[in-house]
Design an enzyme around this catalytic site. Structure first.
Site, PDB file in Angstrom:
ATOM      1  CG  HIS A   1      -1.760  -1.008   1.549  1.00  0.00           C
ATOM      2  ND1 HIS A   1      -1.368  -2.173   2.139  1.00  0.00           N
ATOM      3  CD2 HIS A   1      -3.102  -1.122   1.360  1.00  0.00           C
ATOM      4  CE1 HIS A   1      -2.409  -2.972   2.292  1.00  0.00           C
ATOM      5  NE2 HIS A   1      -3.480  -2.367   1.818  1.00  0.00           N
TER       6      HIS A   1
ATOM      7  CG  ASP B   1       1.721  -1.001   3.352  1.00  0.00           C
ATOM      8  OD1 ASP B   1       0.909  -0.650   4.214  1.00  0.00           O
ATOM      9  OD2 ASP B   1       1.485  -1.869   2.475  1.00  0.00           O
TER      10      ASP B   1
ATOM     11  CD  GLU C   1      -7.289 -11.521   2.566  1.00  0.00           C
ATOM     12  OE1 GLU C   1      -6.851 -10.569   1.893  1.00  0.00           O
ATOM     13  OE2 GLU C   1      -7.351 -11.500   3.805  1.00  0.00           O
TER      14      GLU C   1
ATOM     15  CG  ASP D   1      -4.364 -10.806  -0.853  1.00  0.00           C
ATOM     16  OD1 ASP D   1      -3.483 -10.794  -1.732  1.00  0.00           O
ATOM     17  OD2 ASP D   1      -4.769  -9.783  -0.272  1.00  0.00           O
TER      18      ASP D   1
ATOM     19  CG  ASP E   1      -9.440 -10.490   7.287  1.00  0.00           C
ATOM     20  OD1 ASP E   1      -9.100 -11.635   6.952  1.00  0.00           O
ATOM     21  OD2 ASP E   1      -9.165  -9.464   6.625  1.00  0.00           O
TER      22      ASP E   1
ATOM     23  CG  ASP F   1      -5.441 -10.921   7.446  1.00  0.00           C
ATOM     24  OD1 ASP F   1      -6.232 -11.476   6.656  1.00  0.00           O
ATOM     25  OD2 ASP F   1      -5.306  -9.677   7.495  1.00  0.00           O
TER      26      ASP F   1
HETATM   27  C1  XUL Z   1      -7.793  -6.345   4.173  1.00  0.00           C
HETATM   28  C2  XUL Z   1      -6.951  -6.784   3.053  1.00  0.00           C
HETATM   29  C3  XUL Z   1      -6.038  -5.774   2.460  1.00  0.00           C
HETATM   30  C4  XUL Z   1      -5.935  -5.870   0.974  1.00  0.00           C
HETATM   31  C5  XUL Z   1      -5.150  -4.755   0.343  1.00  0.00           C
HETATM   32  O1  XUL Z   1      -8.612  -7.322   4.684  1.00  0.00           O
HETATM   33  O2  XUL Z   1      -6.993  -7.921   2.670  1.00  0.00           O
HETATM   34  O3  XUL Z   1      -4.797  -5.882   3.056  1.00  0.00           O
HETATM   35  O4  XUL Z   1      -5.348  -7.064   0.598  1.00  0.00           O
HETATM   36  O5  XUL Z   1      -5.626  -3.509   0.671  1.00  0.00           O
HETATM   37 CO    CO Z   2      -5.979  -8.965   1.184  1.00  0.00          CO
END
Ligand code: XUL
Ligand code: CO
Length: 436
Positions: free
Chosen positions: A98, A101, A265, A293, A304, A306
């Site tokens: 991003h 970032d 994702e 993702d 989420d 992650d």
């Molecule tokens: C948020 C997410 C972000 C996107 C990019 O859930 O997945 O990090 O991948 O903005």
């Molecule tokens: Co993402």
């Protein structure tokens, strides 16, 4: 200066007991005519890997990623150095970022953009020296409090314009870094309550925003693939880009479908009540599977999380979709995943990436065998064989009518179904996983 206290991670094979080695990911090994690294195109997420410090709703950061630097430019450069060292040590060939970032905002947009120029020059130098490439760039339109009501769906024109300016610059930087894609994840593009929301206006504005982004990309000659990353909720209660099928109908309504593919994702899919491979499948059959993702959620937590992907079952099913898609083309497997807050040592980041890369490498191996042996393909073909009969073909060719189908149904006294044999197929899938 060395940032991470571990050396280059090598492939040592499945019997290795060294946790700092690959057991499955052997980048030059050829599978189905392509190197593993070409199938998988792994990418490092800049945000989770270099910026996240373990802060959660209940506690401060637990992971040291400030590199003990206060000056924003020095800190940003240290992140670049650390990131490229990390990717080289892990053998990761791509990164995703991003705008915010790579460097913190300055006191105003002008200063922020100058900072972006400085740091992107610095990144470009590193890219040239290391041969590491940019998979995709994006703009962070959710963190700053100006985006409290959204960005391209904000009720406030000033915010809409700011977001446009930010995406314009992010596109320029992504082009400069040779980004192969550009991602739109609808950060706060959604709503909390319909009581204060004009959804029709917000969606019109959002679509126009995307169109202007594409027009600008064409104007500056940015050829990267545009991707939308669906997510059903979080941060807003209802995100407009709910899932692949919702996004597709939005794109089709506004005639944008030719310009966008999906970045799927895993954890977003499960938040939408789908499996990861459902979302990949929906994208693939509609010709819009662009990139992935790679992460996973937690069965017991509704948000989420992650996490790094370690579920071999999901990775296998995902790789079946990727192979059937003819690969990810300009996309790749970006680890949009972070180590747990309690995994605060340097090595934890390496263990996490190794686990994710090995899981997908193994998934690729298993999926390639399942596809080679036509295990599910033959079964599916047989299951739908009635559509190869003369009347079945008329349906496939859109060449029959209710009258003709009624005549067939009246004459056909005995409808006979066959079992779907789901449990047998699941057992076969397990057998391939055990035996690989
Ligand atoms: C948020 C997410 C972000 C996107 C990019 O859930 O997945 O990090 O991948 O903005
Ligand atoms: Co993402």
């Amino acid at each position: 200066m060395e940032y991470f206290k571990f050396g280059k991670i090598k492939y040592e094979g499945k019997d290795s007991k060294n946790p700092l080695s690959f057991k499955e990911y052997n980048k030059d090994e050829v599978i189905l005519g392509k190197k593993m690294s070409e199938h998988l195109r792994f990418a490092m997420s800049y945000w989770h890997t270099l910026c996240a410090n373990g802060t959660d709703m209940f506690g401060e950061g637990s992971i040291e990623r400030s590199f003990y630097l206060d000056d924003p430019i020095e800190y940003a450069k240290a992140k670049v150095d650390a990131g490229f060292e990390f990717m080289q040590k892990l053998g990761i060939e791509y990164f995703c970022f991003h705008d915010r970032d790579i460097i913190a905002e300055g006191k105003n947009l002008e200063e922020t953009n100058k900072r972006l120029d400085i740091i992107s020059d610095y990144i470009l130098e590193k890219m040239k020296k290391t041969n590491i490439k940019c998979l995709w760039g994006t703009a962070n339109l959710f963190n700053n409090k100006r985006f409290v009501h959204g960005a391209a769906t904000s009720c406030n024109l000033d915010v809409y314009a700011y977001a446009a300016a930010q995406v314009k610059k992010a596109l320029e930087i992504t082009k400069k870094l040779g980004g192969e894609n550009y991602v739109f994840w609808g950060g706060r593009e959604g709503y909390e309550t319909l009581l204060n929301t004009d959804t029709a206006l917000e969606l019109d504005n959002f679509a126009y925003f995307l169109k202007m982004a594409k027009d600008y990309a064409n104007e500056i000659g940015f050829k990267g693939q545009f991707l939308i990353e669906p997510k059903p909720k979080e941060p807003t209660k209802h995100q407009y880009d709910f899932d692949t099928q919702t996004v597709l109908s939005f794109l089709r309504k506004y005639n944008l479908e030719k310009d966008f593919k999906m970045n799927i994702e895993a954890n977003h899919a499960t938040l939408a009540g789908h499996t990861f491979n459902h979302e990949l499948n929906m994208a693939r059959i509609n010709g819009v599977l662009g990139s992935i993702d790679a992460n996973q959620g937690d069965m017991l937590l509704g948000w989420d999380t992650d996490q790094f992907p370690t579920n071999i079952y999901d990775a296998t099913l995902a790789m079946i979709e990727v192979i059937k898609n003819g690969g990810l083309h300009s996309g790749g497997l970006n680890f949009d995943a972070k180590v747990r807050r309690s995994s605060f040592e340097d090595e934890d980041l390496a263990y996490a990436y190794i686990a994710g890369m090995d899981t997908f490498a193994k998934g690729l191996r298993i999926a390639s065998k399942l596809i080679n042996d036509k295990v599910f393909d033959n079964f599916v073909k047989e299951r739908y064989k009635s559509f190869e009969s003369p009347l079945g073909l008329k349906i496939k060719n859109k060449n029959t009518s209710f009258k003709e189908l009624e005549a067939y149904a009246l004459a056909n006294k005995n409808i006979k179904n066959e079992s779907g044999h789901q449990e047998m197929l699941e057992a076969i899938l397990n057998q391939y996983i055990y035996n690989e």
